[in-house]
Design a protein around this motif. Sequence first.
Motif, short mmCIF file in Angstrom:
data_model
loop_
_atom_site.label_atom_id
_atom_site.label_comp_id
_atom_site.label_asym_id
_atom_site.label_seq_id
_atom_site.Cartn_x
_atom_site.Cartn_y
_atom_site.Cartn_z
N ARG A 138 -9.24 -6.06 1.13
CA ARG A 138 -8.73 -7.56 0.15
C ARG A 138 -9.57 -6.43 -0.93
NH1 ARG A 138 -7.38 -12.60 3.23
NH2 ARG A 138 -4.79 -12.36 3.15
N ARG A 139 -10.89 -6.33 -0.80
CA ARG A 139 -11.89 -6.11 -1.70
C ARG A 139 -11.33 -4.62 -2.50
NH1 ARG A 139 -15.69 -8.42 1.49
NH2 ARG A 139 -16.13 -6.98 2.62
N ALA A 140 -11.59 -3.92 -1.86
CA ALA A 140 -11.17 -2.58 -1.33
C ALA A 140 -9.56 -2.29 -3.00
CB ALA A 140 -11.00 -1.98 -0.30
N HIS A 141 -9.03 -2.86 -2.21
CA HIS A 141 -6.99 -2.91 -2.90
C HIS A 141 -7.51 -3.79 -4.21
CE1 HIS A 141 -3.73 -4.32 -3.80
NE2 HIS A 141 -4.07 -6.00 -4.45
N GLN A 142 -8.14 -4.63 -4.33
CA GLN A 142 -8.76 -5.30 -5.97
C GLN A 142 -9.68 -4.11 -6.74
OE1 GLN A 142 -10.95 -8.59 -5.38
NE2 GLN A 142 -8.84 -10.19 -4.38
N ARG A 143 -10.00 -2.87 -6.03
CA ARG A 143 -10.98 -1.75 -6.55
C ARG A 143 -9.65 -0.44 -7.27
NH1 ARG A 143 -15.30 -2.80 -2.81
NH2 ARG A 143 -14.42 -0.63 -2.19
N GLY A 144 -8.45 -0.58 -6.48
CA GLY A 144 -7.72 0.31 -6.79
C GLY A 144 -7.36 1.21 -5.38
N ASP A 145 -8.06 1.03 -4.48
CA ASP A 145 -8.60 2.17 -3.31
C ASP A 145 -6.78 2.27 -2.50
OD1 ASP A 145 -9.91 3.60 -1.67
OD2 ASP A 145 -8.61 2.65 0.17
N ALA A 146 -5.77 2.87 -2.67
CA ALA A 146 -4.63 3.08 -2.32
C ALA A 146 -4.39 2.95 -0.72
CB ALA A 146 -3.69 4.60 -2.92
N GLU A 147 -4.82 4.07 0.17
CA GLU A 147 -5.61 3.70 1.16
C GLU A 147 -5.41 2.16 1.75
OE1 GLU A 147 -6.83 6.55 5.17
OE2 GLU A 147 -7.89 7.01 3.03
N ALA A 202 1.06 1.22 -3.10
CA ALA A 202 0.31 2.43 -2.29
C ALA A 202 0.70 3.52 -2.89
CB ALA A 202 -0.72 1.96 -1.07
N ALA A 203 1.82 3.33 -2.79
CA ALA A 203 3.10 4.60 -2.85
C ALA A 203 2.68 5.23 -4.16
CB ALA A 203 4.33 4.35 -2.87
N ILE A 204 3.34 4.15 -5.50
CA ILE A 204 3.27 3.85 -7.17
C ILE A 204 1.47 5.00 -7.25
CG2 ILE A 204 2.55 3.32 -9.45
CD1 ILE A 204 5.45 3.48 -8.19
N ARG A 205 0.36 4.42 -6.48
CA ARG A 205 -0.75 5.64 -6.55
C ARG A 205 -0.64 6.59 -5.90
NH1 ARG A 205 -4.32 -0.35 -5.73
NH2 ARG A 205 -4.09 -1.50 -7.82
N GLY A 206 -0.15 6.55 -4.86
CA GLY A 206 -0.10 8.61 -4.77
C GLY A 206 0.17 8.50 -3.12
N PHE A 207 -0.18 7.60 -2.68
CA PHE A 207 -1.04 7.74 -0.89
C PHE A 207 0.41 7.40 -0.39
CE2 PHE A 207 -1.94 5.72 3.10
CZ PHE A 207 -2.83 7.08 3.61
N PRO A 208 0.35 10.08 0.00
CA PRO A 208 1.69 9.69 0.84
C PRO A 208 1.99 9.19 2.24
CG PRO A 208 -0.38 11.62 -0.03
CD PRO A 208 -0.93 10.09 0.13
N MET A 209 1.76 8.45 2.87
CA MET A 209 2.09 7.52 4.28
C MET A 209 2.91 6.74 3.84
SD MET A 209 2.04 9.97 5.66
CE MET A 209 2.62 8.77 7.86
N ALA A 210 2.50 5.74 2.39
CA ALA A 210 3.37 4.72 1.97
C ALA A 210 4.06 4.96 0.76
CB ALA A 210 2.15 4.05 0.95
#
Length: 317
Positions: free
Chosen positions: A224-233, A262-270
């Motif tokens: 959750r912390r990483a998500h808030q920082r914008g980490d797509a994976e 995550a898909a919008i941020r470019g993470f391929p598996m998402a």
Amino acid sequence: MPISRFSVVLLTLASLSCLLFSCHRENSSFSSHEEGDRYFYGTDVPQDYIKAVRFYSEAAERGNANAAYQLGICYYRALGVRRDYQKAVSYMKTAAEAGLPAAQSTLARLYTYGWGVPSDRKKAVEYIKKAANRNYPLAMYRLGVAYQYGLGVEQDSSLATYWFNKCAAVYQHQFDPSGLTSNVYTDDPKNLFTYARVNLVLHDNNIEEPYCRKWFDRAIMSLRRAHQRGDAESTYCLALCYENGWGTRRNVHRSVELIHEAAIRGFPMAQFRMGFLAREGLNGVEQNDSVAMSWFLQATRNDSLARYWYRHFPVEE
């Protein structure tokens, strides 16, 4: 011709000067690397990736392999610099050749996805094996997955189990048994998520097993912390937790939101997952073949693993 005392003194001073310069250069590289770490992790200073990159660059230029690895991470994740996979590969190769298992593992990932280098799963497996043989747990887990599904290696369930067990054993040694110690390693969301996943595999996917629940609880907090920082994976990993009810109440709607993010941020598996959901009309996603194909194209354009799944495994719920 005999050497004069004066010449001997000059030679001695010259040797000492070279030695002192070498020591100063080495110490400077370590101090720059340490300063980079302070700003990268926000230790006793406000977190500042731009400053971290500056210090890591200074240390890497002086031959510090750990700084080269961190610099590669910055270019890989776009931290303090624009994302540049080719530069990430270059720095990771420098660190991998110096024997850093984290760099070898990351380089394997870059070869797997074809980011900054031509996609080469066999090359990826070479690097992942190097890292796994150095007891790097993320590499052990990924090698287990490779053997489990036959990705770049011949499928072998016994070898998959072997590497999953080794991965769990290393994590248990590196993590505090009480689960209370906090440091850079144990707070990394990917380490926590991987450890939780491998324990789930080794406990027959029983999420109610107390040890599994404890580590998924910790993993979700970190994700959750990483998500808030914008980490797509990390956002995608968090989505998997909501989708499967790992360490949290199952919430398919929230899972789709996070997968889409995550898909919008470019993470391929998402992107691949969004394509599948749109193709099948699952989890509240409207069935739409054209939207599905758009997501599949985005996912497979730069991700060899997504291409592999798309071609060989028609995913079923």
